[in-house]
Design a protein around this motif. Structure first.
Motif, PDB file in Angstrom:
ATOM      1  N   SER A 298       0.821  -1.235   0.032  1.00 23.22           N
ATOM      2  CA  SER A 298      -0.065  -0.008   0.060  1.00 23.22           C
ATOM      3  C   SER A 298       0.811   1.437   0.037  1.00 23.22           C
ATOM      4  O   SER A 298       0.526   2.222  -1.061  1.00 23.22           O
ATOM      5  CB  SER A 298      -0.958  -0.136   1.227  1.00 23.22           C
ATOM      6  N   SER A 299       1.838   1.383   0.919  1.00 22.82           N
ATOM      7  CA  SER A 299       2.499   2.666   1.077  1.00 22.82           C
ATOM      8  C   SER A 299       3.904   2.832   0.094  1.00 22.82           C
ATOM      9  O   SER A 299       3.992   3.801  -0.074  1.00 22.82           O
ATOM     10  CB  SER A 299       3.067   2.710   2.504  1.00 22.82           C
ATOM     11  N   GLU A 300       4.308   1.452  -0.321  1.00 25.78           N
ATOM     12  CA  GLU A 300       5.425   1.517  -1.154  1.00 25.78           C
ATOM     13  C   GLU A 300       5.275   1.290  -2.885  1.00 25.78           C
ATOM     14  O   GLU A 300       5.964   2.132  -3.632  1.00 25.78           O
ATOM     15  CB  GLU A 300       6.420   0.618  -0.714  1.00 25.78           C
ATOM     16  N   LEU A 301       4.157   0.863  -3.053  1.00 22.82           N
ATOM     17  CA  LEU A 301       3.678   0.572  -4.403  1.00 22.82           C
ATOM     18  C   LEU A 301       2.431   0.989  -4.735  1.00 22.82           C
ATOM     19  O   LEU A 301       1.884   0.829  -5.834  1.00 22.82           O
ATOM     20  CB  LEU A 301       3.812  -1.068  -4.762  1.00 22.82           C
ATOM     21  N   ASN A 302       1.712   1.744  -3.953  1.00 24.83           N
ATOM     22  CA  ASN A 302       0.197   2.314  -4.150  1.00 24.83           C
ATOM     23  C   ASN A 302      -0.566   1.014  -4.573  1.00 24.83           C
ATOM     24  O   ASN A 302      -1.588   1.461  -5.201  1.00 24.83           O
ATOM     25  CB  ASN A 302       0.116   3.370  -5.226  1.00 24.83           C
ATOM     26  N   CYS A 303      -0.481  -0.038  -4.149  1.00 26.47           N
ATOM     27  CA  CYS A 303      -1.149  -1.281  -4.340  1.00 26.47           C
ATOM     28  C   CYS A 303      -2.283  -1.299  -3.198  1.00 26.47           C
ATOM     29  O   CYS A 303      -2.011  -1.935  -2.092  1.00 26.47           O
ATOM     30  CB  CYS A 303      -0.356  -2.485  -4.436  1.00 26.47           C
TER      31      CYS A 303
END
Length: 530
Positions: A298-303
């Motif tokens: 979520s935080s590093e890859l916007n997934c």
């Protein structure tokens, strides 16, 4: 260990009923509850009378008494002696339960398994000799003399009483019906001297042919104790994952993740060889590592949603990364991202021998945590320019999901408003209205392009619905110069990984645009993987 045996034979219905009554046949905890409707039971009985095949029953005979079992159809039946083997129903639970519950005179239910027990009323079935048909109790006249109650039918003493009520003209028919039931032979296949891991593989093979049994069901039995129930623990975990938009991770992936975390092996054989103690002792670490994995995505890859993860299998290696003790360094996380993008833009998990590849990736992850990055450097992505152009934009396509995540890394700007697109909204759940054809759909249709080419991955970008409406079906040569703010033309297009060369849009040349955009995306894939 004795040689494995596979015995096949046929057993009459009354013998199977006697075996169940003695506690010889049980339902293991990994079996689902009884789910048949009464009409299915009626069809089954009709098939027996017509001497139709109804399928076989598969039993696993073992001296290993499982910690948690259930009785056929929920009836209260004594357990067999500890020194005698138990036969666990692996396949055919619905059929064998229907036959037993219809004919057995055991009517007391085991209250400890109530959530699995069927409604006993569905087994209250009669046979009407006048119309030669099976009937539920609700359709039977209690004063009729042309029907017989099946629960009493195979019991010799009770059958005599039933015949006294039945009109004598139907006695020969009753004898014929009795003969059909008492002589019908049910195919029974029994496997003996098999390890639990082998039973797991057998389950998986059965599952591939349609039976609704999973490795999770099997593992529930292996790991069950009074204070730990894998299925319930898994359900609690998935409720938590649902809050993070990852609730649809499959139970099989979660089991492979546990196995990968504990023993660096994701094969079905490895999963089913896990001891209950190992699973229980590592459950807390597994849950915490999985939470860190989802936070990283979520935080590093916007997934921000499972819908956008290219492959669920990636969860396995990522969780292994965060399960290893010690805080990962910035360099290790950088290499982890490279691994993620390389596996995202490849068909690594789309082809065969998936578990072998997952096991190799687990070893790569271990190497990263040991500051050895050679294995990640040796891994290559496989996506090509032509593949990008030819891939249809679709939620179900891993390349589409990887492409959307790649675009999200650049904080894309609204083509019309020149403001940052709310990526959290766009990637919180798949919504087609959040994406826009760079060369509008209606415009390309008029040009005669086929839908497969119009919906090329390389013809999409993020764009909210309100801005999308302003573009509508306009030609690129119109809206690129009259709607997109010209003062920030390069910045807006670059943030969307869209070529900035204005000549592409002045001539409305769609083929050239696809070529140039695919080249631009390949350059960006090179950037995130090197």
């Amino acid at each position: 260990m004795r040689e494995p045996e596979l015995s096949t034979g046929a057993e009459k219905i009354d013998k199977i009923i006697n075996r169940i009554n003695s506690g010889d046949i049980k339902i293991p905890a990994f079996q689902r509850a009884y789910v048949w409707k009464q009409n299915q039971i009626l069809d089954l009985l009709d098939s027996i009378v017509r001497n139709y095949p109804i399928g076989s029953v598969l039993l696993w005979s073992t001296v290993e008494h499982l910690n948690h079992t259930r009785n056929i159809a929920g009836y209260k039946i004594p357990n067999s002696s500890e020194e005698y083997p138990v036969n666990y129903v692996l396949d055919g639970q619905q059929r064998i339960s229907s036959i037993y519950a219809t004919f057995s005179d055991k009517t007391e239910q085991d209250l400890e398994s109530t959530k699995y027990n069927p409604n006993l009323n569905i087994f209250e079935i009669y046979y009407n000799f006048s119309i030669k048909s099976f009937l539920p109790k609700s359709e039977v006249n209690p004063n009729a003399n042309d029907t017989i109650y099946l629960r009493d039918f195979l019991n010799g003493a009770k059958l005599i009483d039933s015949l006294q009520i039945l009109d004598s003209q139907f006695h020969n028919d009753a004898k014929e019906l009795y003969s059909k039931f008492i002589n019908y032979e049910l195919p029974v296949v029994t496997i003996k001297h098999r390890e639990k891991s082998e039973v797991g593989i057998i389950f998986e093979r059965i599952n591939n042919t349609g039976t609704k049994l999973t490795t999770l069901d099997l593992m529930t039995a292996w790991t069950w104790t009074d204070d730990f129930h894998l299925l319930e623990s898994m359900n609690e975990l998935q409720e938590e994952l649902e809050e993070k938009n990852f609730g649809d991770l499959t139970p099989n992936i979660l089991l492979q993740t546990i196995s990968g975390l504990i023993q660096n092996n994701t094969t079905t054989k490895a999963v089913t060889e896990l001891s209950g103690e190992l699973v229980r002792d590592n459950w807390k670490n597994f849950c915490e590592s999985l939470r860190k994995t989802i936070d990283f995505l979520s935080s590093e890859l916007n997934c921000l949603h499972l819908d956008f993860l290219p492959f669920q299998q990636q969860i396995i290696a990522l969780t292994k990364f965060f399960s290893i003790s010690g805080m990962p360094t910035a360099e290790q996380q950088k290499e982890l991202k490279k691994w993620f993008w390389k596996t995202s833009f490849s068909n690594r998990y789309s082809t065969g021998q998936t578990t072998d590849k997952m096991n190799v990736d687990i070893q790569r992850i271990i190497e990263i945590r040991n500051n050895n990055f050679a294995e990640v450097n040796n891994l290559k992505y496989s996506t090509t320019k032509n593949e990008l152009i030819e891939t249809k934009f679709s939620k179900g396509n891993p390349l589409t999901r990887a492409f959307l995540l790649l675009m999200a890394q650049h904080s894309p700007l609204d083509l019309i408003k020149n403001s940052k697109i709310d990526i959290a909204n766009s990637l919180s759940k798949y919504n087609r209205k959040q994406y826009h054809h760079v060369f509008p759909n209606a415009f390309l249709k008029k040009q005669g392009f086929p839908q497969s080419k119009i919906f090329s991955v390389t013809n999409f970008c993020f764009l909210p619905a309100d801005s999308n409406k302003k573009i509508s079906s306009k030609k690129p040569s119109d809206y690129f110069f009259n709607i997109i703010p010209q003062s920030d033309f390069v910045k807006i297009l670059s943030s969307n990984l869209v070529p900035v060369k204005k000549e592409l849009y002045q001539t409305d040349n769609y083929n050239d645009f696809l070529e140039k955009r695919a080249e631009l995306i390949i350059v960006e894939i090179d950037n995130v993987t090197n």
